[in-house]
Design an enzyme around this catalytic site. Structure first.
Site: not given
Ligand code: TYM
Length: 332
Positions: A114, A197, A200
């Site tokens: 990132k 991957k 967004k």
């Molecule tokens: P975020 O907002 O980027 O994504 C949310 C969830 O979607 C999953 N994900 C994917 N899974 C499969 N294939 C993909 N291409 C894909 N893109 C996104 C992510 O793995 C995630 O589960 N840091 C985290 C948010 C967070 C969190 C937490 C998660 C903050 N605190 C505590 C668990 C527990 C994030 O940025 O997810």
């Protein structure tokens, strides 16, 4: 023993099929099981680690809640809230930031991706982001954390932080959480490049199916999805050499509930165009109703606000108690 589930999603707009299959679909299954206590968090503090337009952010927080509910999470059963409204998250993140080591954070691949080439210009928040994520999880004594594969390293860090905190202070206060990562569908790839991957932040909207896409958009994106020149694979072993085919069959399998082996068998030797018709159909069947429901719910602002208000109250009750214990342990 009841499982305590915690997970979070960033409200950065354009929630997509990767978020759905990697995370939200699993949230729904966990929410339906009465053995589980689930907490789903809209992580708005995480969102501001990169620039956000304040008005868009507010809209996206509501849209993320709408997406949870439209996908099938029951807000009467599970806690849904936004992180910024429960101050214990920021406070615990500071304390845990004093336990986490620079060396651990320096290894985080998501920061490297990132921040890109110009690391000096990345925010401090982007760097310490996984510490806040650890605070999110540890404040609720979560036993299980459902996420996509890209969050695996952050969860390992969370476990390391909890372990070090317990060791440093000779306590057993922080629970070590288990990741819940689906074996086959935890990494959904871009429709334009099977090695990248689905995300967004990718510029081309054709690279992803957004959860707000309508039927025609879904069909068009699948029509234009990258494939290879060969017919459909005839066995699962072939998939590793054919990333685009692997991704598309994986999506079909996850949405249809048919195993990967059965899905490969069903389309073995066919043209991609024939398979894409079936894939579009399952996508339209599953995603179009969610998309319609999201659009309906985002207009019901007071309903969403009420869910967040109640969720924040419940979350605050749990998190502030835990924070007090953590503060006492460190000597405050
Ligand atoms: P975020 O907002 O980027 O994504 C949310 C969830 O979607 C999953 N994900 C994917 N899974 C499969 N294939 C993909 N291409 C894909 N893109 C996104 C992510 O793995 C995630 O589960 N840091 C985290 C948010 C967070 C969190 C937490 C998660 C903050 N605190 C505590 C668990 C527990 C994030 O940025 O997810």
């Amino acid at each position: 023993m009841k499982k305590k589930i915690f997970s979070g999603v960033q409200p950065t707009g354009n929630l997509h099929l990767g978020n759905y299959l990697g995370a939200i679909k699993n949230f729904v299954e966990l929410d339906k099981n009465n053995e589980n206590e689930c907490i789903f968090c809209v992580v708005d503090l995480h969102a501001i680690t990169v620039n956000q337009d304040p008005r868009e952010l507010k809209k996206n927080i509501y849209e993320t809640v709408a997406t949870f509910i439209a996908s099938g999470i029951n807000p009467k059963k599970s806690i849904i809230f936004n992180q910024s409204q429960v101050s214990a998250h920021s406070e615990a993140a500071w304390i845990l930031g004093c336990t986490a080591r620079m060396g651990w954070l320096n290894r985080m691949t998501q920061f490297k991706e990132k921040a890109g080439k110009d690391k000096e210009k990345a925010s401090i928040g982007l760097y310490s982001y996984p510490v806040l994520m650890a605070a999110d999880i540890l404040l609720y004594d979560a036993t299980h954390v459902p996420v996509g594969d890209d969050q695996k390293q952050h969860l390992e860090l969370c476990r390391d932080i909890a372990q070090k905190f317990n060791n440093d202070f000779r306590v057993d206060e922080l629970k070590i959480p288990e990741p819940l990562i689906k074996k086959d569908f935890s990494r959904i790839m871009s429709l334009k490049d099977g090695l990248k991957k689905m995300s967004k932040s990718e510029l081309s909207d054709l690279s992803r199916i957004n959860l707000t896409d309508e039927k025609d958009q879904i069909i068009n994106k699948i029509k234009k999805a990258k494939t290879d020149p060969l017919p459909m694979p005839s066995n699962v072993n072939e998939l590793d050499q054919r990333p685009e085919a692997k991704n598309l069959i994986g999506i079909f399998s996850s949405l249809s509930g048919m195993t990967l082996e059965k899905s490969v068998e069903k389309f073995s030797g066919e043209n991609f165009s024939k398979f894409k018709e079936h894939l579009s159909q399952v996508l339209v069947d599953k995603i179009a109703p969610i998309s319609e429901e999201i659009k309906k719910l985002i207009n019901e602002k007071s309903y969403i606000e009420e869910i967040l208000k109640k969720g924040c109250q419940k979350a605050d009750e749990i998190a502030s108690k835990k924070l007090k214990k953590i503060q006492k342990i460190v000597g405050f």
